[in-house]
Motif scaffolding. Structure first.
Motif, PDB file in Angstrom:
ATOM      1  N   GLN A 144      56.269   9.364  14.833  1.00 37.03           N
ATOM      2  CA  GLN A 144      56.954   8.071  14.946  1.00 37.03           C
ATOM      3  C   GLN A 144      55.974   6.907  14.844  1.00 37.03           C
ATOM      4  O   GLN A 144      56.296   5.874  14.287  1.00 37.03           O
ATOM      5  CB  GLN A 144      57.650   7.970  16.316  1.00 37.03           C
ATOM      6  N   ALA A 145      54.773   7.111  15.395  1.00 33.51           N
ATOM      7  CA  ALA A 145      53.778   6.032  15.409  1.00 33.51           C
ATOM      8  C   ALA A 145      52.925   6.045  14.146  1.00 33.51           C
ATOM      9  O   ALA A 145      51.982   5.254  14.030  1.00 33.51           O
ATOM     10  CB  ALA A 145      52.908   6.142  16.666  1.00 33.51           C
ATOM     11  N   GLY A 146      53.213   6.953  13.231  1.00 34.60           N
ATOM     12  CA  GLY A 146      52.482   6.978  11.968  1.00 34.60           C
ATOM     13  C   GLY A 146      51.185   7.763  11.997  1.00 34.60           C
ATOM     14  O   GLY A 146      50.434   7.755  11.024  1.00 34.60           O
ATOM     15  N   HIS A 147      50.926   8.447  13.099  1.00 30.28           N
ATOM     16  CA  HIS A 147      49.683   9.247  13.194  1.00 30.28           C
ATOM     17  C   HIS A 147      49.940  10.647  12.635  1.00 30.28           C
ATOM     18  O   HIS A 147      49.880  11.639  13.359  1.00 30.28           O
ATOM     19  CB  HIS A 147      49.209   9.325  14.641  1.00 30.28           C
ATOM     20  N   VAL A 148      50.202  10.697  11.342  1.00 30.95           N
ATOM     21  CA  VAL A 148      50.692  11.950  10.756  1.00 30.95           C
ATOM     22  C   VAL A 148      49.594  13.005  10.617  1.00 30.95           C
ATOM     23  O   VAL A 148      49.889  14.188  10.472  1.00 30.95           O
ATOM     24  CB  VAL A 148      51.366  11.699   9.386  1.00 30.95           C
ATOM     25  N   ASP A 149      48.340  12.586  10.645  1.00 36.53           N
ATOM     26  CA  ASP A 149      47.243  13.546  10.479  1.00 36.53           C
ATOM     27  C   ASP A 149      46.621  13.998  11.793  1.00 36.53           C
ATOM     28  O   ASP A 149      45.640  14.743  11.783  1.00 36.53           O
ATOM     29  CB  ASP A 149      46.136  12.955   9.591  1.00 36.53           C
ATOM     30  N   MET A 150      47.144  13.548  12.904  1.00 31.80           N
ATOM     31  CA  MET A 150      46.530  13.943  14.184  1.00 31.80           C
ATOM     32  C   MET A 150      46.653  15.449  14.391  1.00 31.80           C
ATOM     33  O   MET A 150      47.714  16.033  14.200  1.00 31.80           O
ATOM     34  CB  MET A 150      47.220  13.203  15.331  1.00 31.80           C
ATOM     35  N   LEU A 151      45.534  16.058  14.745  1.00 24.31           N
ATOM     36  CA  LEU A 151      45.515  17.501  14.983  1.00 24.31           C
ATOM     37  C   LEU A 151      45.905  17.803  16.429  1.00 24.31           C
ATOM     38  O   LEU A 151      45.453  17.117  17.354  1.00 24.31           O
ATOM     39  CB  LEU A 151      44.106  18.048  14.726  1.00 24.31           C
ATOM     40  N   LEU A 152      46.715  18.827  16.587  1.00 23.17           N
ATOM     41  CA  LEU A 152      47.049  19.311  17.934  1.00 23.17           C
ATOM     42  C   LEU A 152      46.534  20.728  18.100  1.00 23.17           C
ATOM     43  O   LEU A 152      46.917  21.627  17.340  1.00 23.17           O
ATOM     44  CB  LEU A 152      48.570  19.304  18.158  1.00 23.17           C
ATOM     45  N   MET A 153      45.645  20.904  19.066  1.00 23.56           N
ATOM     46  CA  MET A 153      45.226  22.255  19.444  1.00 23.56           C
ATOM     47  C   MET A 153      45.876  22.555  20.790  1.00 23.56           C
ATOM     48  O   MET A 153      45.496  21.960  21.809  1.00 23.56           O
ATOM     49  CB  MET A 153      43.701  22.386  19.556  1.00 23.56           C
ATOM     50  N   ALA A 154      46.840  23.438  20.773  1.00 24.14           N
ATOM     51  CA  ALA A 154      47.573  23.711  22.011  1.00 24.14           C
ATOM     52  C   ALA A 154      46.859  24.761  22.849  1.00 24.14           C
ATOM     53  O   ALA A 154      46.523  25.826  22.354  1.00 24.14           O
ATOM     54  CB  ALA A 154      48.982  24.196  21.683  1.00 24.14           C
ATOM     55  N   TYR A 155      46.628  24.423  24.115  1.00 19.33           N
ATOM     56  CA  TYR A 155      46.234  25.461  25.078  1.00 19.33           C
ATOM     57  C   TYR A 155      47.550  26.227  25.326  1.00 19.33           C
ATOM     58  O   TYR A 155      48.281  25.934  26.267  1.00 19.33           O
ATOM     59  CB  TYR A 155      45.781  24.844  26.379  1.00 19.33           C
ATOM     60  N   SER A 156      47.859  27.149  24.441  1.00 12.12           N
ATOM     61  CA  SER A 156      49.183  27.784  24.469  1.00 12.12           C
ATOM     62  C   SER A 156      49.273  28.872  25.519  1.00 12.12           C
ATOM     63  O   SER A 156      50.224  28.943  26.285  1.00 12.12           O
ATOM     64  CB  SER A 156      49.487  28.410  23.101  1.00 12.12           C
ATOM     65  N   ALA A 157      48.291  29.772  25.489  1.00 13.94           N
ATOM     66  CA  ALA A 157      48.281  30.878  26.444  1.00 13.94           C
ATOM     67  C   ALA A 157      47.173  30.601  27.443  1.00 13.94           C
ATOM     68  O   ALA A 157      46.051  31.077  27.317  1.00 13.94           O
ATOM     69  CB  ALA A 157      48.059  32.198  25.731  1.00 13.94           C
ATOM     70  N   LYS A 158      47.511  29.755  28.410  1.00 14.69           N
ATOM     71  CA  LYS A 158      46.528  29.382  29.428  1.00 14.69           C
ATOM     72  C   LYS A 158      46.945  30.027  30.742  1.00 14.69           C
ATOM     73  O   LYS A 158      48.045  29.786  31.246  1.00 14.69           O
ATOM     74  CB  LYS A 158      46.469  27.863  29.572  1.00 14.69           C
ATOM     75  N   TYR A 159      46.059  30.851  31.247  1.00 14.74           N
ATOM     76  CA  TYR A 159      46.368  31.649  32.433  1.00 14.74           C
ATOM     77  C   TYR A 159      45.952  30.944  33.717  1.00 14.74           C
ATOM     78  O   TYR A 159      44.976  30.189  33.730  1.00 14.74           O
ATOM     79  CB  TYR A 159      45.671  33.003  32.323  1.00 14.74           C
ATOM     80  N   ALA A 160      46.665  31.230  34.800  1.00 16.44           N
ATOM     81  CA  ALA A 160      46.306  30.734  36.134  1.00 16.44           C
ATOM     82  C   ALA A 160      45.114  31.564  36.597  1.00 16.44           C
ATOM     83  O   ALA A 160      45.272  32.627  37.183  1.00 16.44           O
ATOM     84  CB  ALA A 160      47.490  30.886  37.089  1.00 16.44           C
ATOM     85  N   SER A 161      43.923  31.080  36.295  1.00 15.00           N
ATOM     86  CA  SER A 161      42.717  31.895  36.426  1.00 15.00           C
ATOM     87  C   SER A 161      41.770  31.346  37.469  1.00 15.00           C
ATOM     88  O   SER A 161      41.609  30.137  37.606  1.00 15.00           O
ATOM     89  CB  SER A 161      41.997  31.937  35.070  1.00 15.00           C
ATOM     90  N   SER A 162      41.102  32.253  38.148  1.00 12.79           N
ATOM     91  CA  SER A 162      40.051  31.847  39.097  1.00 12.79           C
ATOM     92  C   SER A 162      38.722  31.592  38.396  1.00 12.79           C
ATOM     93  O   SER A 162      37.755  31.185  39.023  1.00 12.79           O
ATOM     94  CB  SER A 162      39.873  32.922  40.170  1.00 12.79           C
ATOM     95  N   PHE A 163      38.688  31.845  37.097  1.00 12.38           N
ATOM     96  CA  PHE A 163      37.463  31.566  36.339  1.00 12.38           C
ATOM     97  C   PHE A 163      37.256  30.061  36.082  1.00 12.38           C
ATOM     98  O   PHE A 163      36.258  29.667  35.501  1.00 12.38           O
ATOM     99  CB  PHE A 163      37.488  32.296  34.990  1.00 12.38           C
ATOM    100  N   TYR A 164      38.222  29.217  36.475  1.00 10.62           N
ATOM    101  CA  TYR A 164      38.070  27.769  36.236  1.00 10.62           C
ATOM    102  C   TYR A 164      37.337  27.050  37.371  1.00 10.62           C
ATOM    103  O   TYR A 164      37.167  25.830  37.322  1.00 10.62           O
ATOM    104  CB  TYR A 164      39.432  27.074  36.067  1.00 10.62           C
ATOM    105  N   GLY A 165      36.941  27.789  38.415  1.00 12.22           N
ATOM    106  CA  GLY A 165      36.374  27.152  39.606  1.00 12.22           C
ATOM    107  C   GLY A 165      35.293  26.122  39.336  1.00 12.22           C
ATOM    108  O   GLY A 165      35.400  24.964  39.759  1.00 12.22           O
ATOM    109  N   PRO A 166      34.219  26.478  38.617  1.00  9.07           N
ATOM    110  CA  PRO A 166      33.139  25.502  38.411  1.00  9.07           C
ATOM    111  C   PRO A 166      33.593  24.255  37.640  1.00  9.07           C
ATOM    112  O   PRO A 166      33.130  23.149  37.912  1.00  9.07           O
ATOM    113  CB  PRO A 166      32.099  26.294  37.595  1.00  9.07           C
TER     114      PRO A 166
END
Ligand code: PBG
Length: 326
Positions: A183-205
């Motif tokens: 809608q805003a004309g940003h037709v080339d903007m890339l989207l990288m989806a964090y699609s399969a993101k798990y509730a992980s304890s590895f994110y602590g740091p």
């Protein structure tokens, strides 16, 4: 396959040249996205659980961007550490066009326009609850959060971001963001989806690095995925592709390469994985104790991502790997 001795598997391993000839997977600096933490201070700050990684001040970003580019790293991913006094229940600061991450994006794009710049779309660095979404009556409200994510995506786009990476795991966000961009004309903007993101304890740091761990109330299990599930990852990927993702991601990395392999077998889309903060911390801690050869394990781990089917990997090791491979 014929039996021994017609087949001797060791023949193609017998010298470096033949190993080079039959090798199926290559790791190059072009496979890497380098995640970088930024903060409001004037000096670089160490992150205790991530030895070798620092929160950088804006003043050091131009040099860092040029370094990434000269190492052949195609893109960096920016993560802001927002001061506690700028956080609120709605994550309002996320939609401020002059916030830290927007200034960081603009700084890098003007210093090194050839380098791709990626930024998360998610509210957790900006909310006083530490959640990626807005909490209403004790629950993360999906649809109210979507409005805020769209606003955040648009300010980051305005700052010059090349890849928006929604990491919030709200339902429907890719479609809403894609629609707003068109809608805003940003037709080339890339989207990288964090699609399969798990509730992980590895994110602590990481949560310490962006200052969201102290703030986090409870856990993220109502929006991030259950580590026990695999089919659900394929459903998430299918939805995000349908809603307009250009690239998809699995996260964390090393413990989830079975998911990467399934995704790559089923879909035709550039596929990434994130070697997250806890994975980095484990390797660095063992290396610091002399229990592992840090560089060798780093290279082997990243090669494994490629072998599983990743087109690229987000890794805090990116500059070190690129230096070695270069
Ligand atoms: C925030 C976000 C997280 C990471 C990337 N984006 C943490 C989380 O979801 O709590 C983790 C990265 C890492 O651990 O290196 N939405």
């Amino acid at each position: 396959m014929p039996k021994f001795p017609n087949t001797r598997m060791r023949r193609t391993r017998s010298s470096p040249w033949v190993r080079n000839l039959v090798r199926q997977t290559q790791l190059t600096p072009h496979d890497l996205i380098w995640p970088i933490f930024v903060h409001e201070g004037d000096e670089a700050e160490d992150i205790p659980a991530m030895p070798g990684v620092q929160r950088l001040p804006l003043g050091q970003l131009a040099a860092t961007a040029k370094r990434a580019h000269s190492l052949g790293i195609p893109a960096i991913a920016l993560f802001p550490n927002t001061p506690a006094n700028k956080k609120d229940s709605q994550g309002t600061e996320a939609t401020n066009p002059d916030n830290l991450v927007c200034r960081a994006i603009a700084t890098i794009k003007s210093a090194c326009p050839e380098l791709g710049v990626m930024a998360d779309v998610a509210l957790d660095p900006f909310t006083n609850t530490g959640h990626d979404g807005i909490v209403v009556n004790g629950k993360i409200d999906n649809d109210i959060t979507l409005e805020q994510l769209v606003a955040q995506a648009l300010v980051q786009t305005g700052a010059g971001c090349d890849i928006l990476a929604p990491s919030d795991m709200m339902d429907g966000r890719i479609g809403r963001i894609r629609h707003a961009l068109e809608q805003a004309g940003h037709v080339d903007m890339l989207l990288m989806a964090y699609s399969a993101k798990y509730a992980s304890s590895f994110y602590g740091p990481f949560r310490d690095a962006v200052g969201s761990s102290g703030a986090l109330h409870g856990d993220k299990k109502t929006y991030q995925m259950d580590p026990a599930n695999s089919d659900e990852a394929l459903a998430e990927i299918a939805l995000d592709i349908d809603e307009g993702a250009d690239m998809v991601m699995v996260k964390p990395g090393m413990a989830y390469l079975d998911i990467v392999q399934r995704v790559k077998q089923q879909f035709v889309i550039p596929t990434f994985a994130y070697q997250v903060s806890g994975e980095y911390a484990m390797i660095q801690a063992a290396a610091a104790n002399g229990w592992l050869d840090g560089d060798a394990v780093m290279l082997e781990s990243l090669l494994a991502f490629k072998r599983a089917g990743c087109d690229g990997v987000l890794s805090y090791f990116a500059p070190r790997v690129a230096e070695i491979l270069g």
